[in-house]
Design an enzyme around this catalytic site. Structure first.
Site, PDB file in Angstrom:
ATOM      1  NE  ARG A  30      -9.185  -7.643   2.405  1.00 32.89           N
ATOM      2  CZ  ARG A  30      -7.906  -8.039   2.481  1.00 32.89           C
ATOM      3  NH1 ARG A  30      -7.585  -9.119   3.114  1.00 32.89           N
ATOM      4  NH2 ARG A  30      -6.959  -7.318   1.926  1.00 32.89           N
ATOM      5  CG  ASN A  34       0.863  -4.853   6.547  1.00 33.99           C
ATOM      6  OD1 ASN A  34      -0.350  -4.781   6.412  1.00 33.99           O
ATOM      7  ND2 ASN A  34       1.704  -4.190   5.769  1.00 33.99           N
ATOM      8  N   GLY A  47       3.805   4.012  -4.049  1.00 33.74           N
ATOM      9  CA  GLY A  47       3.051   2.867  -3.552  1.00 33.74           C
ATOM     10  C   GLY A  47       2.624   2.964  -2.107  1.00 33.74           C
ATOM     11  CB  SER A  63      -1.716   2.365   1.416  1.00 37.25           C
ATOM     12  OG  SER A  63      -1.035   1.642   2.406  1.00 37.25           O
ATOM     13  CG  HIS A  79       4.718   3.381   7.064  1.00 37.37           C
ATOM     14  ND1 HIS A  79       4.079   4.402   6.386  1.00 37.37           N
ATOM     15  CD2 HIS A  79       4.501   2.266   6.316  1.00 37.37           C
ATOM     16  CE1 HIS A  79       3.501   3.924   5.293  1.00 37.37           C
ATOM     17  NE2 HIS A  79       3.744   2.629   5.220  1.00 37.37           N
ATOM     18  CB  CYS A  83      33.709  -7.190  -2.721  1.00 34.72           C
ATOM     19  SG  CYS A  83      32.124  -6.302  -2.629  1.00 34.72           S
ATOM     20  CG  HIS A 138      29.707  -4.051  -0.017  1.00 35.54           C
ATOM     21  ND1 HIS A 138      31.077  -3.943  -0.012  1.00 35.54           N
ATOM     22  CD2 HIS A 138      29.251  -2.975   0.664  1.00 35.54           C
ATOM     23  CE1 HIS A 138      31.435  -2.835   0.636  1.00 35.54           C
ATOM     24  NE2 HIS A 138      30.337  -2.233   1.051  1.00 35.54           N
ATOM     25  CG  PHE A 154      11.478  -0.102 -23.371  1.00 35.71           C
ATOM     26  CD1 PHE A 154      11.833  -1.009 -24.350  1.00 35.71           C
ATOM     27  CD2 PHE A 154      12.432   0.720 -22.830  1.00 35.71           C
ATOM     28  CE1 PHE A 154      13.135  -1.076 -24.788  1.00 35.71           C
ATOM     29  CE2 PHE A 154      13.731   0.654 -23.264  1.00 35.71           C
ATOM     30  CZ  PHE A 154      14.084  -0.249 -24.243  1.00 35.71           C
ATOM     31  CD  GLU A 155      11.213   1.875 -19.085  1.00 38.55           C
ATOM     32  OE1 GLU A 155      10.090   1.637 -19.578  1.00 38.55           O
ATOM     33  OE2 GLU A 155      11.812   2.943 -19.248  1.00 38.55           O
TER      34      GLU A 155
END
Lengths: 346, 346
Positions: free
Chosen positions: B20, B75, B158, B160, B165, B195, B292, B307-308
């Site tokens: 928006r 949502n 992160g 809000s 929840h 596995c 798994h 870096f990451e």
């Protein structure tokens, strides 16, 4: 000595360094960027860093003294250490080796400037040239296979000091994202006989809608599948897999392009935190027909949440076509426009 | 309608949603978590959310009214939309489809609690059971192939809204990190016939040094190649590829384990922001011998830098052996210790 450890499922290598912190509470808060006060990177404070590896300075001037223009020093808190052998070994299903490598800091200016776009174009050329010099030097070490050059500006981007600088980490393994680019681009090449990055350049030039800047040797655009708002990639138009093979005239133009693109992002977004990372081929490969070095510039506007971390699946609220249009329309100052051979699109 | 776009190099899908926001400056700052004031997730405010998809509430009580224990709603600002067909198509070298999918919010308590560890064990069982219910329902839709369940707690993670929840995003594609786990574990299976996750469980049980919690059906440990300090994985000890095949007794024990592990992390690190993500196999597969399901819990203590982001190569300052030892030693309150069939290690 840190460890390099490999995830047995996806093959991702991680540096596990024994921190100086003793209790969990020492890790509670995210790191703060040091602002104001004493700056170890400013001219005159050369004693505050480890001794320089290389510096561009007038002939006859003394190392670790004033007078330098660009200065490369070992990171005072290195993620990897240069001495010793790798001691590759297994531990049951796990693989590991010693954290051998290099971690260097490129101090980009003797002055306390904050961003790439604050440097003069002539200064920035030396920054991009010293990247090349360090890669050429470090790739002689047979233990090391990859050199990552990256820059963090602003606390949100992970910077711990504000004086404009970049970093070089050289590792005995290929980082997983680069490995994925290598294998993905090889698959494309095997199927179509072309470099996927060259194809992207052709398509972006044809449609124009995601282009930010188009110069004789470089193209800057917001990629079709941008993970982040205003994510911008800079690619050489001529195919080349290794950054360190860049020539003087390439560096001259790259410096101008990076300065203008980052300047545009800073004008448009009011100097956001940002990262850039040079993606280049591993040391132990010759020129590759399928891989194409490039620089990814990522403004840090949105916080990535659990969704992205867990899945590598990003939600980008700004279509790259809109981001590129915003950035194309940003007016840069007259000086930049004068010195750069720019062919603007749009 | 958002787009799903695929990166042509590495195959990563990205949601590109038309925001928006109209001008770049609208994206300047990172989003803030709403704290205090009106909470749309609290009991009595059911009108403030879209109508419920499912809620656990007493027989005879009215939907979208008070009395629920766990409530699932769409949502309000969905990343994907449920209506329409996929319209898969190419654009030159690029691939895309319409952003069809589901984006739901699981409100875990009628009370304004902040974290998984604040819920009673009985409440948490219903949360982990409703995850299953929603996956079972959504996998009937032939357009959709993957369900991601994740939780963000705290602004750094992160979130809000602070009311406890979790979220469910169901997509028509498999996210790249999951795809990498699927292919990596298949490669291991083809080579060794076992596995890789089962092998990890065996080795962790044998060495004990990275175990956080060991119960009859689940093992919580800090993985050998942890990317983040205090990263903790929870795996069912019996091989199972799909979370939604969990049984009632499994959910009962999982709720207790998650409550205790997150509680330990919160005591040790003074209630850090954190994410957890359920990694499970795609809908369109039967029970798989090589994959798994598991839950990854990631406290958000360190800021990831350039870096990451650029390389997928992480620097973790806390060895997982140290993190696990810290977490094992955390004293939980007597109630948790009483109700959980815990076999502590160390």
């Amino acid at each position: 000595m840190p460890d390099l450890r490999k995830d047995p499922i996806v093959g991702r290598w991680v540096i596990v360094a024994k921190s100086r912190a003793k209790r969990p509470h020492d890790f509670e808060s995210t790191s703060r960027m040091k602002t104001g006060g004493f700056c170890p990177f400013c001219e005159g404070n050369e004693d505050a860093t480890p001794g320089e590896i290389i510096a561009y300075r007038p002939a006859g001037s003394h190392s670790n003294r004033e007078g330098w223009r660009v200065r490369v020093v070992p990171n005072k808190f290195p993620a990897l250490e240069i001495e010793g052998d790798l001691q590759k070994r297994g531990d049951g299903i796990y693989d590991m080796m010693r954290g051998v490598g290099a971690h260097e800091v490129i101090i980009e200016s003797p002055q306390h400037l904050l961003s790439t776009a604050d440097l003069e174009e002539e200064e920035l050329r030396e920054v991009f040239w010293v990247y090349r010099d360090r890669l050429v030097d470090l790739k002689k070490d047979p233990r090391l296979v990859y050199g990552m050059i990256f820059k963090n500006v602003g606390e949100q981007a992970g910077a711990s000091l504000e004086h404009t600088h970049s970093q070089l980490i050289v590792t005995p393994i290929v980082p997983i994202n680069v490995w994925e680019e290598m294998t993905g681009s090889l698959e494309f090449y095997n199927y179509r006989g072309r470099c996927v990055y060259c194809d992207m350049i052709q398509q972006e030039l044809a449609t124009e809608k995601r282009i930010v800047l188009d110069t004789p040797r470089f193209l800057a655009f917001c990629p079709f599948a941008s993970r982040f708002p205003f994510e911008t990639w800079v690619l050489p138009k001529s195919h080349s897999s290794h950054y360190e093979n860049i020539q003087k005239n390439g560096v001259e133009e790259l410096a101008a392009v990076m300065r203008e693109v980052i300047g545009k992002i800073e004008v448009a977004l009011d100097r956001p935190a940002y990262n850039y990372i040079i993606h280049t081929a591993p040391f132990d490969s010759q020129e590759l027909p399928h891989y194409h070095w490039h620089i990814e510039i990522i403004p840090r506007l949105t916080k990535t949440a659990g969704f992205e971390w867990g899945t590598g699946f990003y939600i980008n609220p700004v279509p790259p076509e809109d981001a590129a249009a915003f950035l194309r329309d940003v007016d840069m100052d007259a000086r930049t426009a004068k010195t750069l051979p720019v062919k603007k699109t749009g």
